[in-house]
Design a protein around this motif. Structure first.
Motif, mmCIF file in Angstrom:
data_model
loop_
_atom_site.group_PDB
_atom_site.id
_atom_site.type_symbol
_atom_site.label_atom_id
_atom_site.label_comp_id
_atom_site.label_asym_id
_atom_site.label_seq_id
_atom_site.Cartn_x
_atom_site.Cartn_y
_atom_site.Cartn_z
ATOM 1 N N ALA A 3 1.540 -1.196 0.265
ATOM 2 C CA ALA A 3 0.138 -0.111 0.383
ATOM 3 C C ALA A 3 0.458 1.302 0.255
ATOM 4 O O ALA A 3 0.378 2.370 -0.516
ATOM 5 C CB ALA A 3 -0.919 -0.411 1.351
ATOM 6 N N GLN A 4 2.222 1.618 0.629
ATOM 7 C CA GLN A 4 2.677 2.387 0.530
ATOM 8 C C GLN A 4 3.544 2.852 -0.592
ATOM 9 O O GLN A 4 4.570 3.500 -0.349
ATOM 10 C CB GLN A 4 3.536 1.946 1.618
ATOM 11 N N GLU A 18 -11.445 -7.826 0.917
ATOM 12 C CA GLU A 18 -11.266 -7.135 1.267
ATOM 13 C C GLU A 18 -10.078 -5.620 0.676
ATOM 14 O O GLU A 18 -9.073 -6.588 0.942
ATOM 15 C CB GLU A 18 -11.334 -6.949 2.791
ATOM 16 N N ARG A 19 -10.797 -5.119 0.099
ATOM 17 C CA ARG A 19 -9.690 -4.026 -0.895
ATOM 18 C C ARG A 19 -8.872 -3.053 0.435
ATOM 19 O O ARG A 19 -9.865 -2.752 0.957
ATOM 20 C CB ARG A 19 -10.394 -3.011 -1.465
ATOM 21 N N GLU A 20 -8.038 -2.750 0.188
ATOM 22 C CA GLU A 20 -6.963 -1.773 1.105
ATOM 23 C C GLU A 20 -6.318 -0.778 0.118
ATOM 24 O O GLU A 20 -6.399 -0.608 -1.315
ATOM 25 C CB GLU A 20 -5.782 -2.314 1.182
ATOM 26 N N GLU A 21 -7.153 0.347 1.324
ATOM 27 C CA GLU A 21 -6.998 1.767 0.286
ATOM 28 C C GLU A 21 -6.019 1.788 -0.151
ATOM 29 O O GLU A 21 -4.074 1.350 0.885
ATOM 30 C CB GLU A 21 -7.163 2.620 1.116
ATOM 31 N N GLY A 22 -4.964 2.565 -1.183
ATOM 32 C CA GLY A 22 -4.106 2.680 -2.023
ATOM 33 C C GLY A 22 -3.114 1.453 -2.578
ATOM 34 O O GLY A 22 -2.203 1.217 -3.241
ATOM 35 N N VAL A 24 -4.204 -1.513 -6.313
ATOM 36 C CA VAL A 24 -4.094 -1.741 -7.633
ATOM 37 C C VAL A 24 -4.220 -3.380 -7.497
ATOM 38 O O VAL A 24 -2.510 -3.230 -7.331
ATOM 39 C CB VAL A 24 -3.770 -0.797 -8.611
#
Length: 77
Positions: A3-4, A18-22, A24
């Motif tokens: 994600a980072q 469950e999608r994580e923000e950041g 793709v």
């Protein structure tokens, strides 16, 4: 780390329920990759309340997953 922007990760589609923000998501192959999950019980075990409860929750969870992830399919109940 993914994600980072510091890593790349290969995971099965089911792990992306469950999608994580950041993050793709990209397909890595044109061919479908399938996985089958099966619940097994001993003959007669379904009469036990604990077994019935676990099977009911597994089915409910599978139904919710299919609603969130169209690529997942639900087989026979």
């Amino acid at each position: 780390m993914v994600a980072q922007g510091g890593a790349v990760c290969l995971v099965p589609d089911l792990a992306l329920a469950e999608r994580e923000e950041g993050i793709v998501v990209r397909d890595v192959a044109d061919a479908p990759v399938d996985r089958r999950m099966v619940m097994w019980t001993r003959v007669g075990a379904e009469v036990r309340p604990s077994v019935t409860a676990v099977l009911r929750e597994l089915r409910r969870s599978a139904d919710l997953l299919v609603e969130r992830r169209p690529s997942c399919r639900r087989g026979a109940p």
